[in-house]
Design a protein around this motif. Structure first.
Motif, PDB file in Angstrom:
ATOM      1  N   LEU A  27       0.824  -1.209   0.000  1.00 27.86           N
ATOM      2  CA  LEU A  27       0.000   0.000   0.000  1.00 27.86           C
ATOM      3  C   LEU A  27       0.855   1.254   0.000  1.00 27.86           C
ATOM      4  N   GLU A  28       1.860   1.310   0.859  1.00 28.75           N
ATOM      5  CA  GLU A  28       2.673   2.528   0.922  1.00 28.75           C
ATOM      6  C   GLU A  28       3.438   2.750  -0.380  1.00 28.75           C
ATOM      7  N   HIS A  29       3.887   1.681  -1.007  1.00 28.31           N
ATOM      8  CA  HIS A  29       4.568   1.846  -2.295  1.00 28.31           C
ATOM      9  C   HIS A  29       3.593   2.374  -3.345  1.00 28.31           C
ATOM     10  N   ALA A  30       2.345   1.931  -3.304  1.00 31.78           N
ATOM     11  CA  ALA A  30       1.333   2.452  -4.221  1.00 31.78           C
ATOM     12  C   ALA A  30       1.119   3.946  -3.992  1.00 31.78           C
ATOM     13  N   GLY A 141      -5.346  -4.599   0.798  1.00 32.91           N
ATOM     14  CA  GLY A 141      -5.267  -4.936  -0.625  1.00 32.91           C
ATOM     15  C   GLY A 141      -6.203  -4.076  -1.459  1.00 32.91           C
ATOM     16  N   GLU A 142      -7.416  -3.875  -0.969  1.00 27.29           N
ATOM     17  CA  GLU A 142      -8.381  -3.034  -1.683  1.00 27.29           C
ATOM     18  C   GLU A 142      -7.895  -1.591  -1.755  1.00 27.29           C
ATOM     19  N   ALA A 143      -7.286  -1.114  -0.678  1.00 26.95           N
ATOM     20  CA  ALA A 143      -6.779   0.257  -0.647  1.00 26.95           C
ATOM     21  C   ALA A 143      -5.635   0.427  -1.636  1.00 26.95           C
ATOM     22  N   ALA A 144      -4.735  -0.549  -1.705  1.00 25.01           N
ATOM     23  CA  ALA A 144      -3.626  -0.475  -2.658  1.00 25.01           C
ATOM     24  C   ALA A 144      -4.152  -0.437  -4.086  1.00 25.01           C
TER      25      ALA A 144
END
Length: 206
Positions: A27-30, A141-144
């Motif tokens: 997520l943070e990389h996204a 996962g959904e947030a990413a």
């Protein structure tokens, strides 16, 4: 989903923490990539910049980029909601990263030993059962995925976004070094952007 039923309590605890941090890293990389897309940075510029910005500040920058982009009102509201939805996930990340945790006998999951030491001092336990942890993995996962979709939308709107950020306009040293003659100040005066005072003390009458 992993079959956690095959693992003992201690291994379950550590496996859940590992899975959480894996999903958080995705997520943070996204978010970092969305930040780079929004500001039109190349990969190394994005890497350096994002490494020195706190997560909540990244979200503030993305919120501003969404506001400035040429999205319609419903898109803008949706993307702002996407950013807002990351805040409780960040709270969970801080629990994992900053508090002691471990397995407790007879509990299948992770127990965190949290603390509050500002105006009041409290020591508490917060328990995440296996099912709750798995639900968090799904949300991460959904947030990413949602942030990745935002990145694509920002890239689609890049030309308009660039104009709003004036990224295609030379500024500072880049502008001065590209000028064929004259100082940056004289060019600014010549552009009419800097008002000149006819009564300046250095003016002379002739």
């Amino acid at each position: 989903m992993d079959d956690y039923s095959r693992l003992d309590d201690e291994t379950v605890c550590f496996a859940l923490i590992g899975r959480f941090m894996f999903h958080w890293s995705v997520l943070e990389h996204a978010v970092d990539q969305a930040l780079g897309n929004a500001l039109n940075l190349d990969y190394m510029q994005m890497t350096v910049l994002s490494d020195h910005i706190k997560f909540m500040d990244k979200l503030k920058i993305l919120t501003g980029a969404i506001t400035l982009a040429t999205f319609d009102a419903s898109q803008r509201k949706s993307y702002h909601s996407t950013i807002d939805s990351l805040m409780p996930l960040y709270r969970d990340r801080n629990i994992v990263a900053h508090h002691q945790f471990g397995p407790l006998s007879g509990k299948r999951g992770v127990t965190f030993f949290t603390k509050q030491t500002k105006k009041t001092v409290t020591l508490t336990e917060e328990f995440w059962a296996v099912e709750e942890c798995v639900a968090r993995f799904v949300k991460l996962g959904e947030a990413a995925h949602a942030i990745h979709e935002l990145s694509k939308s920002l890239e689609t709107e890049k030309l308009n976004l660039n104009r709003l950020f004036m990224l295609s306009t030379p500024y500072g040293a880049k502008r001065e070094l590209n000028e064929e003659s004259g100082s940056w100040l004289s060019k600014l005066r010549g552009s009419g952007l800097l008002d000149q005072d006819d009564g300046h003390p250095n003016d002379t009458e002739g």
